[in-house]
Design a protein around this motif. Sequence first.
Motif, PDB file in Angstrom:
ATOM      1  N   ALA A 247      19.115 -35.570  84.745  1.00  0.00           N
ATOM      2  CA  ALA A 247      18.628 -34.807  86.070  1.00  0.00           C
ATOM      3  C   ALA A 247      17.420 -33.967  85.842  1.00  0.00           C
ATOM      4  N   ILE A 248      16.461 -33.996  86.584  1.00  0.00           N
ATOM      5  CA  ILE A 248      15.644 -33.283  86.400  1.00  0.00           C
ATOM      6  C   ILE A 248      15.651 -31.640  87.471  1.00  0.00           C
ATOM      7  N   GLN A 249      15.974 -31.230  86.640  1.00  0.00           N
ATOM      8  CA  GLN A 249      16.318 -29.904  87.300  1.00  0.00           C
ATOM      9  C   GLN A 249      15.221 -29.012  88.208  1.00  0.00           C
ATOM     10  N   GLY A 250      15.933 -28.368  89.281  1.00  0.00           N
ATOM     11  CA  GLY A 250      15.314 -27.735  89.545  1.00  0.00           C
ATOM     12  C   GLY A 250      14.668 -28.343  91.768  1.00  0.00           C
ATOM     13  N   PRO A 251      14.107 -27.661  92.231  1.00  0.00           N
ATOM     14  CA  PRO A 251      13.561 -28.449  93.545  1.00  0.00           C
ATOM     15  C   PRO A 251      13.621 -29.411  93.502  1.00  0.00           C
ATOM     16  N   PRO A 252      13.389 -30.640  94.865  1.00  0.00           N
ATOM     17  CA  PRO A 252      14.041 -32.007  94.940  1.00  0.00           C
ATOM     18  C   PRO A 252      12.580 -32.287  94.525  1.00  0.00           C
ATOM     19  N   ARG A 253      12.128 -33.550  94.283  1.00  0.00           N
ATOM     20  CA  ARG A 253      10.779 -34.636  94.844  1.00  0.00           C
ATOM     21  C   ARG A 253      11.171 -34.679  96.572  1.00  0.00           C
ATOM     22  N   TRP A 254       9.893 -34.451  96.512  1.00  0.00           N
ATOM     23  CA  TRP A 254      10.110 -34.308  98.414  1.00  0.00           C
ATOM     24  C   TRP A 254       7.948 -34.254  98.919  1.00  0.00           C
ATOM     25  N   ASP A 255       8.007 -34.832 100.299  1.00  0.00           N
ATOM     26  CA  ASP A 255       6.713 -34.839 100.219  1.00  0.00           C
ATOM     27  C   ASP A 255       5.762 -33.071 101.114  1.00  0.00           C
ATOM     28  N   ARG A 306      12.726 -17.091  97.652  1.00  0.00           N
ATOM     29  CA  ARG A 306      13.534 -17.757  96.752  1.00  0.00           C
ATOM     30  C   ARG A 306      14.807 -17.270  98.086  1.00  0.00           C
ATOM     31  N   ALA A 307      14.763 -16.552  98.537  1.00  0.00           N
ATOM     32  CA  ALA A 307      16.391 -16.532  99.199  1.00  0.00           C
ATOM     33  C   ALA A 307      15.927 -18.102  99.993  1.00  0.00           C
ATOM     34  N   ARG A 308      15.746 -18.776 100.302  1.00  0.00           N
ATOM     35  CA  ARG A 308      15.275 -19.678 101.227  1.00  0.00           C
ATOM     36  C   ARG A 308      16.092 -21.207  99.677  1.00  0.00           C
ATOM     37  N   TYR A 309      14.696 -20.867  98.673  1.00  0.00           N
ATOM     38  CA  TYR A 309      15.991 -22.032  98.051  1.00  0.00           C
ATOM     39  C   TYR A 309      17.106 -21.958  97.353  1.00  0.00           C
ATOM     40  N   ASP A 310      17.807 -20.219  96.837  1.00  0.00           N
ATOM     41  CA  ASP A 310      19.114 -19.838  96.590  1.00  0.00           C
ATOM     42  C   ASP A 310      19.919 -20.834  98.043  1.00  0.00           C
ATOM     43  N   GLU A 311      19.552 -20.220  99.124  1.00  0.00           N
ATOM     44  CA  GLU A 311      20.229 -20.680 100.415  1.00  0.00           C
ATOM     45  C   GLU A 311      20.481 -22.199 100.370  1.00  0.00           C
ATOM     46  N   LEU A 312      19.496 -22.796 100.313  1.00  0.00           N
ATOM     47  CA  LEU A 312      19.467 -24.613 100.280  1.00  0.00           C
ATOM     48  C   LEU A 312      20.650 -25.120  98.973  1.00  0.00           C
ATOM     49  N   SER A 313      20.264 -24.460  97.717  1.00  0.00           N
ATOM     50  CA  SER A 313      20.979 -25.050  96.718  1.00  0.00           C
ATOM     51  C   SER A 313      21.873 -24.857  96.921  1.00  0.00           C
ATOM     52  N   ALA A 314      22.799 -24.017  97.358  1.00  0.00           N
ATOM     53  CA  ALA A 314      23.608 -23.518  97.932  1.00  0.00           C
ATOM     54  C   ALA A 314      24.967 -24.879  98.477  1.00  0.00           C
ATOM     55  N   GLU A 315      23.983 -24.400 100.022  1.00  0.00           N
ATOM     56  CA  GLU A 315      24.068 -25.803 100.564  1.00  0.00           C
ATOM     57  C   GLU A 315      24.416 -27.327 100.156  1.00  0.00           C
ATOM     58  N   LEU A 316      22.815 -27.050  99.023  1.00  0.00           N
ATOM     59  CA  LEU A 316      24.037 -28.323  98.487  1.00  0.00           C
ATOM     60  C   LEU A 316      24.975 -28.616  97.180  1.00  0.00           C
ATOM     61  N   ASP A 317      25.111 -27.714  97.213  1.00  0.00           N
ATOM     62  CA  ASP A 317      26.271 -27.801  95.973  1.00  0.00           C
ATOM     63  C   ASP A 317      27.517 -28.150  97.603  1.00  0.00           C
ATOM     64  N   THR A 318      27.815 -27.657  98.422  1.00  0.00           N
ATOM     65  CA  THR A 318      28.546 -27.454  99.330  1.00  0.00           C
ATOM     66  C   THR A 318      28.613 -28.620  99.644  1.00  0.00           C
ATOM     67  N   ALA A 335      16.489 -33.410  99.178  1.00  0.00           N
ATOM     68  CA  ALA A 335      15.091 -33.490  99.724  1.00  0.00           C
ATOM     69  C   ALA A 335      15.288 -33.395 101.293  1.00  0.00           C
ATOM     70  N   LYS A 336      16.461 -34.292 102.078  1.00  0.00           N
ATOM     71  CA  LYS A 336      16.662 -34.606 103.731  1.00  0.00           C
ATOM     72  C   LYS A 336      16.862 -32.324 103.634  1.00  0.00           C
ATOM     73  N   LEU A 337      17.677 -31.935 102.889  1.00  0.00           N
ATOM     74  CA  LEU A 337      17.975 -30.486 103.300  1.00  0.00           C
ATOM     75  C   LEU A 337      16.569 -29.439 103.570  1.00  0.00           C
ATOM     76  N   TRP A 338      15.399 -29.849 102.281  1.00  0.00           N
ATOM     77  CA  TRP A 338      14.379 -29.313 102.376  1.00  0.00           C
ATOM     78  C   TRP A 338      13.497 -29.499 103.853  1.00  0.00           C
ATOM     79  N   GLU A 339      13.293 -30.465 103.780  1.00  0.00           N
ATOM     80  CA  GLU A 339      12.751 -31.204 104.850  1.00  0.00           C
ATOM     81  C   GLU A 339      12.908 -30.695 106.422  1.00  0.00           C
ATOM     82  N   GLY A 340      14.168 -30.422 106.151  1.00  0.00           N
ATOM     83  CA  GLY A 340      14.711 -29.863 108.016  1.00  0.00           C
ATOM     84  C   GLY A 340      14.203 -28.252 107.321  1.00  0.00           C
ATOM     85  N   ARG A 341      13.963 -27.728 106.154  1.00  0.00           N
ATOM     86  CA  ARG A 341      14.330 -25.445 105.753  1.00  0.00           C
ATOM     87  C   ARG A 341      13.068 -25.429 105.155  1.00  0.00           C
ATOM     88  N   VAL A 342      12.317 -26.254 105.164  1.00  0.00           N
ATOM     89  CA  VAL A 342      11.199 -25.632 104.239  1.00  0.00           C
ATOM     90  C   VAL A 342       9.491 -26.422 104.726  1.00  0.00           C
TER      91      VAL A 342
END
Length: 469
Positions: A247-255, A306-318, A335-342
């Motif tokens: 996989a590619i590590q880090g944030p997802p690909r999104w628009d 960064r707090a937003r990124y960490d929150e989204l990463s934790a939500e993805l894991d969950t 990407a779907k999580l990011w689209e709603g929060r970033v």
Amino acid sequence: MVDSTALRAAFARRLSAMYGTEVPAYNTLVDVAQDVNREVLERMGADAERLGSIDRVTAERHGAIRVGTPTEMAQVARVFGAMGMYPVGYYDLREAASSSVPVVSTAFRPVDEAELAANPFRVFTSMLVTGDRRFFDEDLERRLSEFLGARRLFPPRLLDLADRAEAEGGLDDAEAEEFLTLATQAFELSRVPVSRSWYTELERVSSVAADIGGVPSTHVNHLTPRVLDIDALYARMSERGVTMIDAIQGPPRWDGPDLLLRQTSFRALAEPRVFREDDGRIVEDDLRVRFGEVEARGIAVTPAGRARYDELSAELDTALAGRRVTAEERGAVAAKLWEGRVPRTEAELVTGDLAYFTFHTTGSRPASAPPAGLATLLAEGWVTARPIVYEDFLPRSAAGIFRSNLTSDGSKDATRAGAEFGAEALAEVLGRRLHDPYALYASIRAASLTRVRDELGLDREIVLPRVRR
């Protein structure tokens, strides 16, 4: 006089040439990255250079090395200090990695905006924490310390030249050539025989520990080019038959805007090494410890970002806990999580104080006097914003790359207490200030706001957007 900037650029070129000789697949990675970059530039024009000129992106590299002791770490700081590279950030991969990675790290890089633009060479540098009982018992720590204490990674002449270069801002031509030669040689892969039994004993604890403490020298673990479309590169390397990590590590690909850092690599290759068996025989075998990493850099985020990124990463894991998903499926959920929060626009990142930008006056001069609020200056066309490149690293991504290229997960006794070794301890080892990356980005932003204030003739500070946390 060859100044620190020129020394840094020359060292990056020499290290790249050396590593390409040692790991030919690295040359393929660089070629593919440059092909992708040219295509992105042709397709996007000036927008492709919004996070750095194509000349900067093409020349950009980050290296990774590993050392074993505080003495070695302090010597590394002297060598890189000669090239205008200073320790930035603290990364504890002991905590970030699910496998056994008993190291703490920092990144040596330029800290000044102009120096970053001239050549942003970085070296992610990790050091073993041999006193951490989750990995090393008392006997193994003692023997490991004896082994590491008996080796010499950097010759005295190199360290003397490094100290002089840092103190005087550079070296004359002859000394610069000597410094660059010695520095490059210090990171070449050694042909000195490796004790098979010693290496294997450390490898049972951690492949990373064996790579650091099981050999008589250090070496470049990877040298990373920068690419403008990491997804295209990943596909193209796979098409060429190069085995990539999953996989590619880090944030997802999104628009939306690219933030922080995305990384991937080809898997560690079998490289021939010389071993000494317990009976004295010298044999040739191979090790898989070095790999080819590539990165796509985005916009530097504020602590709130960064707090937003960490929150989204934790939500993805969950969301994915207990599920077996492909890398593509994981990316789609992320990407779907990011689209709603970033935010989807750079303007919203500015007004939400989620990312760092520099600010620049325009030729436009509305009839009214300029306001002091940044949001209004931007909205009314007095000022434009340009994103600041993220120059640093993500511990979780670094750990993910490490883990994807390990021969085994090693062993970690979670019932034992870990050794305290935080940022202050690392700064003490280095004998120099450990820079806070957020403070560096904030200072670049602040300097740009001061320039804007002076150019607009404002008699008061420009007010950043107030964001409710």
